[in-house]
Design a protein around this motif. Sequence first.
Motif, PDB file in Angstrom:
ATOM      1  N   ASP A  66       0.839  -3.834 -14.469  1.00  0.00           N
ATOM      2  CA  ASP A  66       0.101  -3.028 -13.685  1.00  0.00           C
ATOM      3  C   ASP A  66      -0.384  -1.977 -14.576  1.00  0.00           C
ATOM      4  O   ASP A  66       0.345  -0.922 -15.023  1.00  0.00           O
ATOM      5  CB  ASP A  66       0.947  -2.397 -12.562  1.00  0.00           C
ATOM      6  CG  ASP A  66       0.266  -1.510 -11.265  1.00  0.00           C
ATOM      7  OD1 ASP A  66      -0.662  -0.817 -11.884  1.00  0.00           O
ATOM      8  OD2 ASP A  66       0.604  -2.098 -10.229  1.00  0.00           O
ATOM      9  N   CYS A  86       0.257  -4.216  -8.767  1.00  0.00           N
ATOM     10  CA  CYS A  86       1.625  -4.503  -8.161  1.00  0.00           C
ATOM     11  C   CYS A  86       1.795  -4.153  -6.557  1.00  0.00           C
ATOM     12  O   CYS A  86       2.090  -4.880  -5.823  1.00  0.00           O
ATOM     13  CB  CYS A  86       2.759  -3.945  -8.525  1.00  0.00           C
ATOM     14  SG  CYS A  86       2.839  -2.197  -8.372  1.00  0.00           S
ATOM     15  N   CYS A 126      -1.181   0.934  -5.686  1.00  0.00           N
ATOM     16  CA  CYS A 126      -1.583   1.284  -7.123  1.00  0.00           C
ATOM     17  C   CYS A 126      -3.081   0.736  -7.175  1.00  0.00           C
ATOM     18  O   CYS A 126      -3.905   1.667  -8.245  1.00  0.00           O
ATOM     19  CB  CYS A 126      -0.775   0.348  -7.861  1.00  0.00           C
ATOM     20  SG  CYS A 126       1.011   1.057  -8.273  1.00  0.00           S
TER      21      CYS A 126
HETATM   22 ZN    ZN Z   1       1.991  -0.313  -9.438  1.00  0.00          ZN
END
Ligand code: ZN
Length: 87
Positions: free
Chosen positions: A45, A70, A74
């Motif tokens: 990520d 993820c 995010c």
């Molecule tokens: Zn993340």
Amino acid sequence: MKLLILIALVYLAYRVGTRWLKRTLQMPREDRSADAYIDDVMVRDPVCGIHFPRREGVELQHGGKTYLFCSTACRDRFLKQQEEKAD
Ligand SMILES: [Zn+2]
């Protein structure tokens, strides 16, 4: 007569033995498929730096590139960062 019983016992042991051997020989194949399941492609990520299986990621097409996150949180944070950079 005793010999016949002995032969019968040996034959039985052989049959059971080969069946057991076949079963144990088939087991590694099952293990390998289990490994392949665990061994999914891991991606990072770009926002939080966590590694996660690719199939569980949230995909985003941005600036001609594909990003994987993820979580949607995010992804949103990444989009916000990109907007801030653009300003
Ligand atoms: Zn993340």
